[in-house]
Design an enzyme around this catalytic site. Structure first.
Site, PDB file in Angstrom:
ATOM      1  N   HIS A 368       5.563  -8.593   5.200  1.00 33.08           N
ATOM      2  CA  HIS A 368       4.355  -9.067   5.321  1.00 33.08           C
ATOM      3  C   HIS A 368       3.205  -8.009   5.331  1.00 33.08           C
ATOM      4  O   HIS A 368       2.113  -8.325   4.819  1.00 33.08           O
ATOM      5  CB  HIS A 368       4.404  -9.966   6.458  1.00 33.08           C
ATOM      6  CG  HIS A 368       5.386 -10.930   6.171  1.00 33.08           C
ATOM      7  ND1 HIS A 368       6.062 -11.497   7.569  1.00 33.08           N
ATOM      8  CD2 HIS A 368       6.085 -11.485   5.179  1.00 33.08           C
ATOM      9  CE1 HIS A 368       6.839 -12.297   7.199  1.00 33.08           C
ATOM     10  NE2 HIS A 368       6.661 -12.405   5.949  1.00 33.08           N
ATOM     11  N   ARG A 511      -2.395 -22.354  -3.515  1.00 35.60           N
ATOM     12  CA  ARG A 511      -0.912 -22.953  -3.448  1.00 35.60           C
ATOM     13  C   ARG A 511      -0.711 -23.275  -2.053  1.00 35.60           C
ATOM     14  O   ARG A 511      -1.143 -22.901  -0.831  1.00 35.60           O
ATOM     15  CB  ARG A 511      -0.121 -21.579  -3.440  1.00 35.60           C
ATOM     16  CG  ARG A 511       1.182 -21.792  -3.184  1.00 35.60           C
ATOM     17  CD  ARG A 511       2.139 -20.611  -3.425  1.00 35.60           C
ATOM     18  NE  ARG A 511       1.978 -19.701  -2.713  1.00 35.60           N
ATOM     19  CZ  ARG A 511       2.941 -18.626  -2.644  1.00 35.60           C
ATOM     20  NH1 ARG A 511       3.569 -18.282  -4.009  1.00 35.60           N
ATOM     21  NH2 ARG A 511       2.875 -17.466  -1.977  1.00 35.60           N
ATOM     22  N   CYS A 681       2.023 -15.770 -12.237  1.00 38.21           N
ATOM     23  CA  CYS A 681       1.389 -14.799 -11.160  1.00 38.21           C
ATOM     24  C   CYS A 681       2.346 -13.860 -10.292  1.00 38.21           C
ATOM     25  O   CYS A 681       1.696 -13.567  -9.101  1.00 38.21           O
ATOM     26  CB  CYS A 681       0.752 -16.258 -10.151  1.00 38.21           C
ATOM     27  SG  CYS A 681       1.993 -16.974  -9.256  1.00 38.21           S
TER      28      CYS A 681
END
Ligand code: PEP
Ligand code: MG
Length: 754
Positions: A368, A511, A681
Site C-alpha cells: 500500500h 470504482r 487501467c
C-alpha cells in the site's frame, strides 16, 4: 580478588567518569582506566585489547602485564582466550586459564604466573570492538556480579572506541559499524524518480550521550516509566483487534515478548544498579542480547534481531522523550526517509514538499505504501537490507527509483553522474510537459484517450499537470485504507465532490470499494484466509454486506449533485454479480428520487474485467454494462495463476505473451461489436511498449499512473496504428512465450518513441 558489590561498580564508574572528563589523550585515559579497574576490582592484571585494522586484537593498555608488550602483542580473532571472546562476543570466566584448550601463551607479556582469568567483549551493536581482561594469581571463579561490572566498564570503553579516538575508524568498517564511507546497495525499484538528498530516519535513533548515572533512584524511575509506556503502546495496538497483517503482527508479538520478558527488563535494571544511566543500561543489554542473537544460525531468531533493535530504539525514544517518527520533527527540504517498513498512513503524515524519496528495508511493489508513494510522486526503493544499520541522520544519499540503486554517502563522481541524470530527466520531463496541450493522436490520425489512475486528493492536481483526458480509475479504497476509522458518508462524498470538481467536466470512473486480499482496512475485522487474493474481497463483500455498498452509492450520488456519474465494480466473476450490484445501486438512486433530490443526469454503471471467467461471458456482459475497464494486474495474475505480489514470479510470465494478448483482443473486439467503451487501467497501460501492444489490439482508451502520461503520449504521437494492428494480430498466433522483442523491433524500425 574480593568481588565488587554494585556499590563498588558504581565507585569504579565514578572514577571512570573523572578519567573520561580529563582532557588527556585517549591512550593516557586508557592507561588510567586499567589502573582504576585493577585497583578497584582488586585484580593483579587488567588489560584492554582492541581490534585494529586487519581484524587482529592488539594489547592497548595493561596494568600488571609487561608494559613493553603494549602495542606489540597481537592475536587473531579466535586465537587464544582473548581471540575466542572477541570471535564469539561472549565472556569467558576461568579459574585455571592455562588449562583451557584455547589458551595460547604470549611470552612477551609475562603472564605465566596468572591462573584465574575473566574477559568480556567490548561490544557495540552486538559486535566486538575489543576485549577487557582481568587476571589473578590465585585460582578462583569470579562471580556473576564481577562479570557484570566488567561488562559495564566495557560498555563505557565501547563508546570510547566507537568515537574513533583510539584506533583508525577503518576498524569499525570491518566490524560492519562504520558510518562514514560510501555504501551502495541495489534494492527493488518501486516508485520511479531520482532524488539527491539527506537521510532522515523514519524512526529517529537516540544517541546515548550520558553513560554514567548521577542519581540511581532517578534512573530507575525513568526506566520504570518508559517500560510502562512501551508496554501500554504494544498492548494497545495488539488489543485493537485481529486486524493487523501477518508481518506487522509478528513484529508486535516479538515486541510484546521482549517488553514482557522480565529477564530483559531485569537485566536493564541490574545494569542501572552498576551505575549506568537508564539509556546506557538499555544500550548495554541490547548490545549483549544482539551479540547472542548474532551467534544464532536459526533464521527466525536472527530475524528477531530487527525487532530487538526496533524495541530498544523505541524504549530509548521513550526515555529521551523523542517522537516516535520523524514526521513530527522539523525536516530538511531534501529529506530521504529510511525505514524498515512503513504504512501508507505513516507516509501521508509527512510534509510532502520535504520528502524527496523513501527507502525501505522491506517493501514490495504492490504494497500500500508503494501505491501511495506513486500517487504522491515520491521515488521509492524497497528491499534494501542493512541500510538502516549503515545510515546516520544527515548523511548524503542518492535514490534511483528507476534502477533501484541507493548510494549512501556518495563520492563526488557518483553525485556528479546523478546530477547529470537529473538534468537529463528534467529535459525529458520538459519535453513531456511540452506535449501536455498537444492531442494524443497517432500519425495516421487516430485519437487515444489517455486517462489517469487516482485515489487520493493529492492526485487531483495531476489532471491539469498532465493534460489527461479524465480519470479512468479512481480507487476509492485508498481513503478507507489510510484512515484509522471508516470514513463517514460526508467524508466520502466530500472526496468524490473534490474529484469531480478537479475533473471539471472530464469523465471520471469511480470504482466501488476494492478491499480484501492485500488491501486491509485498519478497523475492519480481518479474516485469516488461505488465499486472500482468491478470497472474500471487493464485490463479494459488497454483495454479502450490501449496506456498505449502499452507503457508498449514496456518497457518489450526493457528490454528483445531478451531474454525470460513472461507477464500476471490481472483481466481478460472473455477470449475475454485476446484475445484483446494479440492483443495490439503483435502489439508492430511486431512494434519492423519492426524497426529491436530483438523480444524476447520466448514470453509467460499468464492470472491471479482472477475473478470467468473464472471458466466457463477454457477450452477456457487454449487453448489460455501460462501460468496461480491464484490470490487467488482477486479470493476468489469475490468468497465469501467479501471485502479483510475489517477487519471485515477477518476470516468470510476460504480459506480452500470445495468451494474454489473445484474451485482451477478445475483450476489445466484443466491446467494439456491442459499441461499449472499453479502457485498460492495469499497470500494462502505464508502460509504453505494453501500451503500444494494447493500441495494436484495438484499445483506444488507457488509464495510467500520472508519470506515464508524457511517455505514453510521446509513443502515441510517433505511431501509425494501421501498420501496428496488422503486426500485433499476427503476434497473437505466435508460438513464442513472449512477443516483447518483436514489438521492440517494430518500434525501432518504425521510429516509435518508447
Ligand atoms: C487491476 O487489477 O489491474 C487494477 C487496476 O486494480 P488494482 O491494481 O487496484 O487491483
Ligand atoms: Mg484489481
Amino acid at each position: 580478588m574480593t568481588g565488587p558489590t554494585p556499590g563498588a561498580a558504581r565507585l569504579i564508574l565514578r572514577r571512570l567518569r573523572e578519567v573520561m572528563a580529563e582532557g588527556t589523550s585517549a591512550q593516557a585515559r586508557l592507561d588510567k582506566i586499567v589502573r582504576v579497574v585493577a585497583a578497584n576490582v582488586v585484580a593483579e592484571v587488567c588489560s584492554i585489547y582492541i581490534v585494529v585494522p586487519g581484524g587482529e586484537l592488539e594489547l592497548f593498555a595493561t596494568e600488571g602485564l609487561n608494559p613493553s608488550a603494549v602495542h606489540r602483542t597481537r592475536m587473531k580473532k579466535g586465537e587464544g582466550l582473548v581471540g575466542d571472546i572477541a570471535l564469539n562476543a561472549r565472556p569467558l570466566n576461568l579459574a585455571d586459564a592455562q588449562s583451557h584448550p584455547n589458551f595460547s601463551y604470549k611470552p612477551e607479556t609475562g603472564e605465566d604466573p596468572f591462573q584465574s582469568f575473566v574477559g568480556v567483549p567490548i561490544l557495540r551493536g552486538g559486535r566486538a570492538l575489543g576485549v577487557l581482561v582481568v587476571q589473578n594469581k590465585t585460582r578462583r571463579v569470579y562471580d556473576e556480579e564481577e562479570v557484570e561490572t566488567l561488562q559495564t566498564i566495557a560498555m563505557v570503553l565501547a563508546e570510547m572506541v566507537g568515537a574513533g579516538d583510539l584506533v583508525d575508524p577503518t576498524v569499525l568498517e570491518e566490524t560492519g559499524l562504520r558510518r562514514d564511507r560510501p555504501f551502495r546497495i541495489r534494492g527493488t525499484p518501486i516508485a520511479d524518480g531520482v532524488a539527491i538528498g539527506q537521510v532522515v530516519l523514519h524512526e529517529p535513533r537516540v544517541v546515548v550521550e550520558r553513560l554514567i548515572a548521577e542519581d540511581l533512584g532517578h534512573e530507575r524511575q525513568r526506566l520504570a516509566r518508559a517500560i510502562e509506556e512501551l508496554r501500554a503502546f504494544v498492548d494497545d495496538i495488539l488489543s485493537a483487534g485481529p486486524t493487523l497483517e501477518g508481518e506487522t503482527r509478528d513484529v508486535l508479538e516479538a515486541y510484546q515478548m521482549f517488553a514482557n520478558d522480565s529477564g530483559w527488563v531485569e537485566r536493564i535494571r541490574e545494569a542501572i544498579d552498576t551505575g549506568l544511566t537508564a539509556e546506557a543500561a538499555v544500550e548495554k543489554v541490547h548490545s549483549e542480547t544482539r551479540a547472542r542473537l548474532l551467534r544464532q544460525s536459526d533464521p527466525y531468531l536472527r530475524e528477531r534481531l530487527h525487532d530487538l533493535d526496533d524495541l530498544a530504539n523505541r524504549l530509548l525514544r521513550h526515555l529521551a522523550g523523542v517522537a516516535d517518527t520523524a514526521s513530527r520533527l522539523a525536516l530538511p527540504p531534501d529529506a530521504v526517509l529510511i525505514a524498515r517498513s512503513m504504512g501508507p498512513a505513516e507516509l501521508l503524515e509527512y510534509d510532502r514538499a520535504r520528502i524527496q524519496a523513501v527507502v525501505l528495508e522491506e517493501g514490495s511493489p504492490t504494497s500500500h505504501v508503494a501505491i501511495v508513494a506513486r500517487a504522491l510522486g515520491i521515488p521509492l526503493v524497497g528491499r534494501c537490507g542493512e541500510l538502516l544499520d549503515r545510515s546516520e541522520t544527515g548523511n548524503a544519499i542518492i535514490v534511483d527509483g528507476e534502477t533501484g540503486d541507493v548510494h549512501l554517502r556518495p563520492t563526488g563522481e557518483v553525485r556528479a553522474a546523478y546530477e547529470a541524470k537529473l538534468a537529463m530527466r528534467a529535459q525529458r520531463q520538459a519535453a513531456y510537459a511540452a506535449l501536455r496541450d498537444l492531442p494524443a493522436v497517432t500519425l495516421d490520425g487516430v485519437g487515444i484517450a489517455l486517462n489517469l489512475n487516482a485515489g487520493l486528493r493529492s492526485d487531483l492536481p495531476h489532471l491539469d499537470e498532465t493534460g489527461a483526458a479524465g480519470i479512468g480509475l479512481f480507487r476509492t479504497e485508498l481513503q478507507f485504507m489510510i484512515n484509522p476509522r471508516m470514513p463517514r458518508l460526508q467524508a466520502q462524498a466530500d472526496l468524490y465532490r473534490a474529484v469531480l470538481a478537479a475533473a471539471n467536466g472530464r469523465p471520471v470512473a469511480f470504482r466501488t470499494l476494492d478491499v480484501g486480499g492485500d488491501k486491509v482496512l485498519p478497523y475492519a475485522e480481518a479474516l485469516r484466509e488461505e488465499n486472500p487474493a482468491l478470497g472474500w474481497r471487493a464485490i463479494r463483500i459488497a454483495l454479502d454486506r450490501p449496506a456498505l455498498l449502499r452507503y457508498q452509492a449514496r456518497a457518489f450520488l450526493l457528490a454528483a449533485q445531478g451531474g454525470e456519474l460513472n461507477v464500476m465494480f471490481p472483481m466481478v466473476a460472473e455477470v449475475d454479480e454485476f446484475v445484483r450490484a446494479k440492483e443495490v445501486f439503483m435502489r439508492e438512486v430511486n431512494r434519492l428520487a423519492q426524497s426529491g433530490r436530483a438523480a444524476p443526469e447520466r448514470l453509467r454503471l460499468g464492470v472491471m474485467i479482472e477475473v478470467p471467467a468473464l472471458l466466457w461471458q463477454l457477450r452477456q456482459l457487454f449487453s448489460l454494462a455501460d462501460f468496461v475497464s480491464v484490470g490487467t494486474n488482477d486479470l493476468l495474475q489469475f490468468l497465469f495463476a501467479t501471485d502479483r505480489g510475489n517477487p519471485r514470479l515477477g518476470d516468470r510470465y510476460d504480459a506480452l505473451s500470445p495468451a494474454a494478448l489473445s484474451a485482451l483482443s477478445q475483450i476489445v473486439k466484443t466491446g467494439a461489436a456491442y459499441k461499449v467503451p472499453v479502457t485498460v487501467c492495469g499497470e500494462m497501460a502505464s508502460r509504453p511498449i505494453e501500451a503500444m501492444a494494447l493500441l495494436g489490439l484495438g484499445f483506444r482508451s488507457l488509464s495510467m499512473t500520472p508519470a506515464a502520461v508524457g511517455p505514453i503520449k510521446a509513443m502515441v504521437r510517433s505511431l501509425r496504428i494501421d501498420e501496428l494492428s496488422e503486426f500485433v494480430a499476427k503476434l497473437c498466433a505466435s508460438p513464442q512465450r513472449s512477443v516483447r522483442e518483436s514489438l521492440k523491433e517494430f518500434a525501432l524500425n518504425k521510429g516509435v518513441a518508447l
